[in-house]
Design a protein around this motif. Structure first.
Motif, PDB file in Angstrom:
ATOM      1  N   ARG A 163     -66.230 -95.370 -73.326  1.00  0.00           N
ATOM      2  CA  ARG A 163     -64.850 -95.813 -73.178  1.00  0.00           C
ATOM      3  C   ARG A 163     -64.469 -95.911 -71.697  1.00  0.00           C
ATOM      4  O   ARG A 163     -63.795 -96.846 -71.275  1.00  0.00           O
ATOM      5  N   GLU A 166     -65.825 -99.054 -70.262  1.00  0.00           N
ATOM      6  CA  GLU A 166     -65.031-100.213 -70.673  1.00  0.00           C
ATOM      7  C   GLU A 166     -63.776-100.340 -69.812  1.00  0.00           C
ATOM      8  O   GLU A 166     -63.421-101.431 -69.350  1.00  0.00           O
ATOM      9  N   LEU A 170     -62.569-103.230 -66.893  1.00  0.00           N
ATOM     10  CA  LEU A 170     -61.268-103.909 -66.956  1.00  0.00           C
ATOM     11  C   LEU A 170     -60.477-103.684 -65.668  1.00  0.00           C
ATOM     12  O   LEU A 170     -59.854-104.607 -65.148  1.00  0.00           O
ATOM     13  N   ARG A 175     -57.217-105.821 -64.023  1.00  0.00           N
ATOM     14  CA  ARG A 175     -56.222-105.634 -65.074  1.00  0.00           C
ATOM     15  C   ARG A 175     -55.314-104.447 -64.757  1.00  0.00           C
ATOM     16  O   ARG A 175     -55.769-103.426 -64.260  1.00  0.00           O
ATOM     17  N   SER A 178     -51.003-101.528 -68.089  1.00  0.00           N
ATOM     18  CA  SER A 178     -50.385-102.040 -69.316  1.00  0.00           C
ATOM     19  C   SER A 178     -51.287-103.052 -70.007  1.00  0.00           C
ATOM     20  O   SER A 178     -51.382-103.073 -71.246  1.00  0.00           O
ATOM     21  N   GLU A 179     -51.972-103.885 -69.224  1.00  0.00           N
ATOM     22  CA  GLU A 179     -52.884-104.872 -69.817  1.00  0.00           C
ATOM     23  C   GLU A 179     -54.078-104.186 -70.458  1.00  0.00           C
ATOM     24  O   GLU A 179     -54.522-104.572 -71.552  1.00  0.00           O
ATOM     25  N   ILE A 180     -54.603-103.161 -69.784  1.00  0.00           N
ATOM     26  CA  ILE A 180     -55.729-102.424 -70.360  1.00  0.00           C
ATOM     27  C   ILE A 180     -55.297-101.718 -71.637  1.00  0.00           C
ATOM     28  O   ILE A 180     -56.021-101.725 -72.648  1.00  0.00           O
ATOM     29  N   ALA A 182     -52.957-102.547 -73.727  1.00  0.00           N
ATOM     30  CA  ALA A 182     -52.783-103.509 -74.813  1.00  0.00           C
ATOM     31  C   ALA A 182     -54.127-103.957 -75.369  1.00  0.00           C
ATOM     32  O   ALA A 182     -54.292-104.085 -76.591  1.00  0.00           O
ATOM     33  N   GLN A 183     -55.082-104.192 -74.491  1.00  0.00           N
ATOM     34  CA  GLN A 183     -56.391-104.670 -74.943  1.00  0.00           C
ATOM     35  C   GLN A 183     -57.179-103.593 -75.673  1.00  0.00           C
ATOM     36  O   GLN A 183     -57.893-103.876 -76.633  1.00  0.00           O
ATOM     37  N   GLU A 184     -57.031-102.340 -75.221  1.00  0.00           N
ATOM     38  CA  GLU A 184     -57.810-101.245 -75.807  1.00  0.00           C
ATOM     39  C   GLU A 184     -57.053-100.497 -76.905  1.00  0.00           C
ATOM     40  O   GLU A 184     -57.567 -99.540 -77.474  1.00  0.00           O
ATOM     41  N   PHE A 185     -55.810-100.917 -77.163  1.00  0.00           N
ATOM     42  CA  PHE A 185     -54.987-100.305 -78.215  1.00  0.00           C
ATOM     43  C   PHE A 185     -54.772 -98.812 -77.988  1.00  0.00           C
ATOM     44  O   PHE A 185     -54.907 -97.989 -78.895  1.00  0.00           O
ATOM     45  N   GLU A 188     -50.421 -96.341 -72.160  1.00  0.00           N
ATOM     46  CA  GLU A 188     -50.630 -96.418 -70.715  1.00  0.00           C
ATOM     47  C   GLU A 188     -50.984 -95.046 -70.149  1.00  0.00           C
ATOM     48  O   GLU A 188     -51.763 -94.936 -69.198  1.00  0.00           O
TER      49      GLU A 188
END
Length: 221
Positions: A163, A166, A170, A175, A178-180, A182-185, A188
Motif C-alpha cells: 500500500r 502504491e 501516486l 497527486r 485528496s486525489e490519492i 479518492a483513488q485509494e478509497f 486524507e
C-alpha cells in the motif's frame, strides 16, 4: 490580524529583484524584508532579516544558490532559526534544481511563472507544504533521470508495504492527498499517515524530495 509573511530575495539581476520586491510589497499579507545579489550575501541576509521565506536563484556569482541553500538549512539543523527556501529556476536547469531540493529547498518555481503562481507558492511553502512548478516537473526530472543508469530499487524502498508503494507512486506523480484518498478509497488522514511513514522509511524530508527520489531511482515513468 495575523503576522505578515516575511519574504527575502537572493538574485544577481537587479531589475528582476526590483520587480519581485514590488510584487511582494503589493500584497497585504506579505512583507519584503531584504534582497541580496549572491549566495554569500544571501546567507547573511537570512541571519539578519530573519525572513520566513527566501526566494533563491540558482546561478549567481561568489556562491551559487545550491550551496547557499545548503548552508542556510544546516544552520536550521544546528538549532538556528532559518527560512523555507523557494528556488527560482528556468527551463535550462535540470539537475541543478534537483540538487537544490536535496540541499534543503522546499521546492522550485520558474522565473517566468505567473505572478499569481509565485505568490501562491510563497504562501504554500510558508504553510509547510512543498511546491514544484507543475509545468516544469516532468521535463526537469525526466532530463535528470535520463542520465541515470537503470538499477534495482534501493534497499530501503523494499521496506515499504504494498500500500505504501502504491501511495508513493501516486505522490511521485504529483497527486494531492485528496486525489490519492479518492483513488485509494481512504481518508486524507490515512494518506497523510502513509506519506509520513514513507518519508521516514526512505529518509526523506518532504514530498519534493520524494519526487526527486522517485526520478533518481527510476521508480516512476
Amino acid at each position: 490580524m495575523t503576522d505578515r509573511i516575511r519574504v527575502a530575495l537572493v538574485d544577481d539581476q537587479a531589475l528582476f529583484r526590483t520587480g519581485i520586491r514590488m510584487l511582494v510589497s503589493s500584497q497585504p499579507d506579505l512583507e519584503f524584508v531584504g534582497e541580496a545579489g549572491d549566495g554569500v550575501e544571501g546567507i547573511s541576509l537570512a541571519a539578519s532579516a530573519k525572513p520566513d521565506v527566501i526566494l533563491m536563484d540558482i546561478r549567481m556569482p561568489v556562491l551559487d544558490g545550491i550551496d547557499a541553500t545548503a548552508r542556510i538549512v544546516q544552520a536550521r539543523a544546528a538549532g538556528a532559526e532559518s527560512p523555507r527556501i523557494l528556488v527560482l529556476t528556468t527551463f535550462d536547469l535540470d539537475e541543478a534544481a534537483a540538487r537544490a531540493i536535496r540541499a534543503g529547498a522546499s521546492g522550485f518555481v520558474l522565473k517566468d511563472a505567473d505572478p499569481e503562481f509565485l505568490l501562491a507558492a510563497i504562501r504554500t511553502v510558508h504553510a509547510g507544504t512543498s511546491v514544484i512548478a507543475a509545468s516544469a516537473t516532468k521535463e526537469l526530472f525526466q532530463q535528470f533521470g535520463s542520465r541515470s543508469a537503470a538499477a534495482a530499487p534501493p534497499p530501503e524502498f523494499g521496506e515499504l508495504t504494498q500500500r505504501e508503494r502504491e501511495i508513493f507512486l501516486l505522490a511521485a506523480a504529483g497527486r494531492s492527498n485528496s486525489e490519492i484518498a479518492a483513488q485509494e478509497f481512504v481518508s486524507e488522514a490515512t494518506v497523510k499517515t502513509h506519506i509520513s511513514r514513507i518519508l521516514a522509511k526512505l529518509g526523506l524530508r518532504d514530498r519534493v524530495q520524494l519526487v526527486v527520489y522517485a526520478y533518481e531511482n527510476r521508480l516512476t515513468d
